[in-house]
Write a protein that holds these residues in place. Structure first.
Motif, short mmCIF file in Angstrom:
data_model
loop_
_atom_site.label_atom_id
_atom_site.label_comp_id
_atom_site.label_asym_id
_atom_site.label_seq_id
_atom_site.Cartn_x
_atom_site.Cartn_y
_atom_site.Cartn_z
N ILE A 48 0.87 -1.18 0.00
CA ILE A 48 0.00 0.00 0.00
C ILE A 48 0.90 1.23 0.00
O ILE A 48 1.88 1.30 0.75
N THR A 49 0.56 2.20 -0.83
CA THR A 49 1.30 3.45 -0.90
C THR A 49 0.44 4.55 -0.30
O THR A 49 -0.76 4.64 -0.58
N VAL A 50 1.05 5.35 0.54
CA VAL A 50 0.36 6.48 1.15
C VAL A 50 0.92 7.76 0.53
O VAL A 50 2.13 7.87 0.31
N THR A 51 0.02 8.69 0.23
CA THR A 51 0.40 9.95 -0.41
C THR A 51 -0.24 11.10 0.35
O THR A 51 -1.44 11.08 0.63
N ILE A 52 0.56 12.09 0.71
CA ILE A 52 0.02 13.26 1.38
C ILE A 52 -0.76 14.09 0.36
O ILE A 52 -0.34 14.23 -0.80
N THR A 53 -1.90 14.61 0.77
CA THR A 53 -2.74 15.41 -0.13
C THR A 53 -2.35 16.88 0.00
O THR A 53 -1.58 17.28 0.88
N ASP A 54 -2.95 17.71 -0.87
CA ASP A 54 -2.72 19.15 -0.76
C ASP A 54 -3.19 19.66 0.60
O ASP A 54 -2.54 20.51 1.22
N ALA A 55 -4.31 19.12 1.10
CA ALA A 55 -4.80 19.52 2.42
C ALA A 55 -3.81 19.11 3.51
O ALA A 55 -3.60 19.84 4.48
N GLY A 56 -3.20 17.95 3.35
CA GLY A 56 -2.19 17.49 4.30
C GLY A 56 -0.98 18.39 4.30
O GLY A 56 -0.45 18.76 5.35
N ARG A 57 -0.51 18.76 3.12
CA ARG A 57 0.63 19.68 3.02
C ARG A 57 0.30 21.03 3.64
O ARG A 57 1.12 21.63 4.32
N ALA A 58 -0.91 21.50 3.40
CA ALA A 58 -1.32 22.80 3.96
C ALA A 58 -1.33 22.74 5.49
O ALA A 58 -0.91 23.69 6.16
N LEU A 59 -1.82 21.63 6.04
CA LEU A 59 -1.85 21.49 7.50
C LEU A 59 -0.44 21.44 8.07
O LEU A 59 -0.15 22.08 9.09
N VAL A 60 0.45 20.69 7.42
CA VAL A 60 1.84 20.63 7.88
C VAL A 60 2.43 22.04 7.86
O VAL A 60 3.09 22.47 8.82
N ALA A 61 2.20 22.78 6.79
CA ALA A 61 2.74 24.14 6.70
C ALA A 61 2.15 25.05 7.79
O ALA A 61 2.85 25.89 8.33
N LYS A 62 0.89 24.82 8.13
CA LYS A 62 0.24 25.65 9.14
C LYS A 62 0.74 25.35 10.55
O LYS A 62 1.00 26.27 11.33
N VAL A 63 0.88 24.07 10.89
CA VAL A 63 1.26 23.71 12.26
C VAL A 63 2.76 23.69 12.49
O VAL A 63 3.21 23.68 13.63
N MET A 64 3.53 23.67 11.43
CA MET A 64 4.99 23.61 11.59
C MET A 64 5.68 24.69 10.77
O MET A 64 6.64 24.42 10.05
N PRO A 65 5.23 25.94 10.90
CA PRO A 65 5.87 26.98 10.09
C PRO A 65 7.34 27.12 10.46
O PRO A 65 7.69 27.27 11.63
N GLY A 66 8.17 27.02 9.47
CA GLY A 66 9.59 27.20 9.69
C GLY A 66 10.26 26.12 10.52
O GLY A 66 11.40 26.28 10.94
N HIS A 67 9.57 25.00 10.76
CA HIS A 67 10.10 23.95 11.64
C HIS A 67 11.48 23.48 11.18
O HIS A 67 12.41 23.38 11.99
N THR A 68 11.61 23.21 9.91
CA THR A 68 12.89 22.73 9.40
C THR A 68 13.99 23.76 9.63
O THR A 68 15.09 23.41 10.06
N GLN A 69 13.68 25.00 9.40
CA GLN A 69 14.67 26.06 9.59
C GLN A 69 15.04 26.21 11.06
O GLN A 69 16.21 26.37 11.41
N VAL A 70 14.06 26.10 11.95
CA VAL A 70 14.33 26.21 13.39
C VAL A 70 15.23 25.06 13.84
O VAL A 70 16.22 25.27 14.54
N VAL A 71 14.89 23.84 13.45
CA VAL A 71 15.71 22.68 13.82
C VAL A 71 17.12 22.84 13.26
O VAL A 71 18.11 22.61 13.96
N SER A 72 17.21 23.25 12.02
CA SER A 72 18.51 23.44 11.40
C SER A 72 19.33 24.49 12.15
O SER A 72 20.51 24.27 12.45
N ASN A 73 18.71 25.61 12.49
CA ASN A 73 19.42 26.68 13.20
C ASN A 73 19.86 26.24 14.59
O ASN A 73 20.99 26.54 15.01
N LEU A 74 18.99 25.56 15.32
CA LEU A 74 19.30 25.19 16.69
C LEU A 74 20.25 24.01 16.79
O LEU A 74 21.13 23.96 17.65
N LEU A 75 20.08 23.03 15.93
CA LEU A 75 20.83 21.79 16.05
C LEU A 75 22.07 21.73 15.17
O LEU A 75 23.14 21.32 15.61
N PHE A 76 21.93 22.14 13.94
CA PHE A 76 23.01 21.92 12.99
C PHE A 76 23.88 23.15 12.71
O PHE A 76 25.04 23.00 12.32
#
Length: 119
Positions: A48-76
């Motif tokens: 079975i293949t799972v695919t994130i939908t446009d609504a899923g991407r929008a929710l990720v963007a809403k609840v984790m704004p800048g998450h990757t950048q924050v983790v990168s800045n703090l950790l790496f």
């Protein structure tokens, strides 16, 4: 693993060190809310293949704004490229150990009210 695209459920469960049955349950809940879709994997009759939908991407963007950048800045950011690679190398055995251990859902379960067997 990225938030974009599609992944086989088995590969996703292994990558995030999560039991396959628990991931199936969670994917079902996400599918009901329209955040992912599930479909048979081409060329793999059991996959079975799972695919994130446009609504899923929008929710990720809403609840984790800048998450990757924050983790990168703090950790790496404080690490040189060589230090980051050394850290990845140090953590690889931990990741591999976590991935090799059977998930909790694979352990035999006792029936309710059943008494433990004697050794």
């Amino acid at each position: 693993m990225t938030w974009a695209g599609s992944h086989r459920m088995t590969d996703l469960a292994d990558a995030i060190v999560y039991s396959r049955s628990a991931l199936t349950y969670q994917a079902g809940l996400l599918e009901k809310t329209g955040l992912v879709t599930r479909a048979p994997t081409p060329g793999d009759e059991r996959g079975i293949t799972v695919t994130i939908t446009d609504a899923g991407r929008a929710l990720v963007a809403k609840v984790m704004p800048g998450h990757t950048q924050v983790v990168s800045n703090l950790l790496f950011e404080p690490l040189s490229r060589d230090d980051a690679q050394a850290l990845a190398g140090l953590l690889a055995p931990v990741r591999n150990h976590m991935r090799s251990a059977p998930p909790r859902s694979a352990a035999p379960r006792r029936r309710r009210g059943a008494r433990p067997s004697s050794p």
